[in-house]
Design an enzyme around this catalytic site. Structure first.
Site, PDB file in Angstrom:
ATOM      1  N   ARG A   1       0.855  -1.189   0.000  1.00  0.00           N
ATOM      2  CA  ARG A   1       0.000   0.000   0.000  1.00  0.00           C
ATOM      3  C   ARG A   1       0.886   1.232   0.000  1.00  0.00           C
ATOM      4  O   ARG A   1       1.923   1.275   0.661  1.00  0.00           O
ATOM      5  CB  ARG A   1      -0.905  -0.015   1.233  1.00  0.00           C
TER       6      ARG A   1
ATOM      7  N   ASP B   1      12.309   9.617  -3.454  1.00  0.00           N
ATOM      8  CA  ASP B   1      11.994   8.639  -2.427  1.00  0.00           C
ATOM      9  C   ASP B   1      12.692   7.297  -2.574  1.00  0.00           C
ATOM     10  O   ASP B   1      12.058   6.267  -2.761  1.00  0.00           O
ATOM     11  CB  ASP B   1      10.468   8.424  -2.400  1.00  0.00           C
TER      12      ASP B   1
ATOM     13  N   VAL C   1      -1.835  -2.434  -3.650  1.00  0.00           N
ATOM     14  CA  VAL C   1      -1.335  -3.517  -4.495  1.00  0.00           C
ATOM     15  C   VAL C   1      -1.828  -4.841  -3.949  1.00  0.00           C
ATOM     16  O   VAL C   1      -1.685  -5.128  -2.749  1.00  0.00           O
ATOM     17  CB  VAL C   1       0.205  -3.522  -4.556  1.00  0.00           C
TER      18      VAL C   1
ATOM     19  N   LYS D   1      -2.096  -3.345  -9.092  1.00  0.00           N
ATOM     20  CA  LYS D   1      -2.186  -2.095  -8.343  1.00  0.00           C
ATOM     21  C   LYS D   1      -3.425  -1.309  -8.761  1.00  0.00           C
ATOM     22  O   LYS D   1      -3.611  -0.998  -9.934  1.00  0.00           O
ATOM     23  CB  LYS D   1      -0.937  -1.240  -8.554  1.00  0.00           C
TER      24      LYS D   1
END
Length: 694
Positions: A446, A558, A452, A466
């Protein structure tokens, strides 16, 4: 291929098996063009085996001739590749005569790729500047044999090994030396009856020699089908408008005096090979003077070698031939081209348009300077008429398209047009995905973009499905973004299988990664030292692919273990997803902070905070990088600091020397001076050198 250079006409030709045991190819007019030159006193049979091998054998099972002994450009599973065989590419997609590229075992027992147009030849795979062991090969054998097995593994006696992305029994496969000089492993998609690339020697086609011909530059363009764009260097024009292999030729008088020529700079450009000589520790003026003194000098590379980067020395490489030109931001040095001084200002203007940009504002196809022909009045009238007719047809087409778009609410014509863009992906129905995932009941992940779930299709294939949160995104917009994902092709990126755009449903179907995310495994005892090191190398390769090929439509953000997934062999792959905040961009949740991920794998600690004890005995939180640097500085060369930072779960089962170098590479990436940080390709190089023990 029988009689490859002069094939039969295909109409009145005939392949005949004679009673004497000879297999012959006869052209129109009963001219024998090819034969196996075999003979047998017993009866013979010509059989096509399930392996694809065409075999001529006697009734006593003696093989007189087989097609597996004479490959053309393709190797099939179980077909032995030996010192006596070679693969030769076709000249083009429509011309099957012998091309410029060859795959063969050389006299050093290495499997190599060669460019050869009878005037120029050069080896380009493995990288010619690497020593044999640095390229992962071994010359210490004399068997010279290789084979692709039925599972998708390729093994060679020089230690070259690779495997198909769909490893296992099932798909039909072939290994082909394509017309562009790239070796690719293809797997057959039985459903679509199309061949899909499951491995290739080069992800960047510009590293292949001769790909754009002499006096030209190759630029990696992933969204193009060929993966590249060729351009003439300033002062040159295309030699053959229909074939880039001929390259470019000078558009100026070659017989110029020294005082009539000058130099222009081509940044981020490298021409491999054809050096007159190597001149170390040269100044720029010395290099220019050396090139002017030699009539055959076309220009020179002015660059620093790896061992010269910290000395300030430059080396000079005058070139007799501008061949194997490649343009990339990964090249920090400059190429100087010798051109007429009288036209340098116009050439310089051309170079400004010629520069690589990676600003995220998009890219522009580079123009070349062409000579204008004198206008022809009749031709101008015809062109105006053609433009008018074309404009009228375009208005009609747009009107019909707009009408269909309105009446079918975007599910008809718009979808069909974008299906062409999203070619290569399967379009699933929502019902299919709902059934495969048992109504999306098995959640495996998630994030901000969506949830997902695990899915199992009727053919037993397991997938990650997803469901995207943005239900208001238009279908055309979504499909455009999905097609952009298709431009990414690397073994360390998650493979996308398909999508669903039905009503308000927006879903993506990915390959399923059996061992989940790195974060799930990092704090368990599943990852030994070797697995952690391989993960570090794999993730670095994925970032190097993205960072240094100037994909201006890719955002990086990220980097963390949650976004690195592990397959059944613990090989890492980056998670990719469609952007929910940018209408025309694909978002890769990746950032240039690979060093934090490496330190986290080594230490088993969070990069955002490490609990430490200060001099007064109080606990304090420190950033992981700062904490590791302090431990290293306190050690004063003592290796015990490594034992203090290493994840206890590894239980001292690691090589301290390797560990220390790995941490040093990670810390080098965190240097405050941005220019002091190595590129990701440099990081990969350092890690691989560490692995090879160099």
């Amino acid at each position: 291929m029988a009689n490859r250079e002069e094939p039969v006409n295909g109409r009145l030709s005939k392949l005949s098996l004679l009673k004497t045991g000879n297999l012959v190819l006869i052209d129109a007019g009963r001219l024998m063009l090819w034969a196996t030159d075999t003979a047998s006193i017993s009866s013979v049979q010509l059989l096509l085996y399930n392996t694809g091998n065409l075999v001529l054998r006697t009734s006593e099972d003696e093989i007189l001739w087989q097609s597996f002994d004479s490959p053309t450009d393709t190797l099939l599973p179980q077909q032995l590749f030996t010192r006596d065989t070679k693969l030769v590419s076709s000249r083009s997609l429509s011309n099957y005569s012998s091309g410029f590229y060859k795959l063969f075992f050389d006299d050093d027992n290495l499997l190599r790729l060669l460019y050869d147009d009878r005037k120029i030849s050069s080896l380009y795979w493995p990288d010619p500047w690497l020593r044999t062991w640095d390229a992962g090969r071994s010359a210490y054998n004399n068997s010279r044999i290789a084979v692709l097995d039925s599972l998708g593994y390729f093994h060679s006696s020089d230690d070259l090994q690779f495997k198909s992305a769909d490893l296992g029994i099932g798909p039909k496969r072939r290994l082909t030396l394509d017309v562009d000089g790239n070796v690719r492993l293809y797997s057959l998609n039985e459903m679509k009856r199309t061949w899909v690339v499951s491995w290739q020697a080069f992800s960047n086609p510009c590293m292949i020699h001769g790909i754009c011909g002499p006096n030209s530059l190759c630029t990696y363009v992933p969204h193009k089908k060929s993966g590249r764009m060729c351009n003439c260097i300033p002062g040159h024009k295309m030699k053959n408008d229909t074939d880039w292999s001929y390259g470019c030729e000078p558009d100026f008088n070659l017989s110029l005096n020294d005082d009539e020529v000058g130099f222009i700079q081509l940044p981020h450009v490298e021409f491999y090979g054809y050096d007159i000589k190597y001149f170390p520790n040269y100044t720029l003026e010395m290099c220019k003077k050396k090139c002017l003194q030699v009539l055959s000098c076309k220009g020179f590379q002015f660059k620093q070698y790896k061992f010269e980067e910290y000395t300030g020395y430059y080396s000079c490489y005058p070139k007799t031939l501008l061949f194997n030109g490649h343009r990339s931001l990964g090249f920090k040095d400059v190429m100087y081209i010798k051109l007429p001084k009288a036209n340098l200002s116009s050439y310089e203007k051309h170079v400004q348009e010629f520069r690589l940009e990676c600003s995220g504002q998009g890219s522009t196809q580079l123009d070349r300077t062409y000579k204008k022909n004198k206008e022809n009045g009749s031709l101008k009238v015809l062109l105006l008429f053609a433009y008018g007719l074309g404009g009228f047809e375009l208005i009609c087409i747009l009107s019909v398209w707009l009408y269909l778009s309105i009446t079918e609410q975007g599910s008809g014509a718009t979808t069909q047009s974008y299906l062409q863009v999203a070619a290569g992906f399967k379009r699933f129905t929502y019902a299919e995905l709902k059934k495969a995932s048992c109504n999306f009941s098995v959640e495996i992940g998630r994030g901000g973009g969506g949830v997902v779930c695990k899915g199992i299709f009727s053919n037993k294939h397991v997938a990650a499905i997803k469901r995207l949160n943005n239900a208001n995104q238009g279908e055309a917009e979504f499909l455009a973004e999905v097609s952009t994902i298709g431009c990414l092709n690397h073994m360390n990126l998650i493979e996308t299988w398909g999508y669903c755009a039905e009503g308000k449903h927006r879903l993506l179907v990915y390959e399923y990664m059996e061992h989940g995310s790195l974060a799930e495994n990092l704090y368990s005892n599943k990852l030994d030292w070797e697995k952690r090191f391989n993960i570090a190398v794999g993730t670095a390769k994925g970032l190097a692919y993205l960072h240094e090929e100037c994909l201006e439509w890719v955002l990086h953000c990220d980097v963390k273990p949650q976004n690195i997934l592990l397959d059944s062999d613990y090989q890492p792959k980056w998670r990719i997803s469609v952007s929910l905040n940018y209408s025309t961009e694909v978002q890769l949740r990746i950032q240039a902070s690979q060093e934090l991920e490496e330190l986290e794998m080594v230490t088993g600690r969070s990069p955002t905070g490490v609990c430490a004890i200060d001099d007064t005995g109080k606990k304090e939180d420190k950033m992981l990088v700062s904490w590791v640097r302090e431990k290293m500085d306190e050690s004063a060369g003592n290796t015990s600091w490594i034992e203090e930072i290493v994840d206890p779960l590894m239980d001292y089962e690691y090589d301290i020397g390797w560990m220390e170098l790995l941490v040093s590479v990670a810390l080098l990436c965190t240097a405050e001076n941005r220019d002091a940080r190595p590129t990701m390709s440099k990081v990969v190089e350092m890690l691989l050198r560490l692995e090879s023990g160099d």
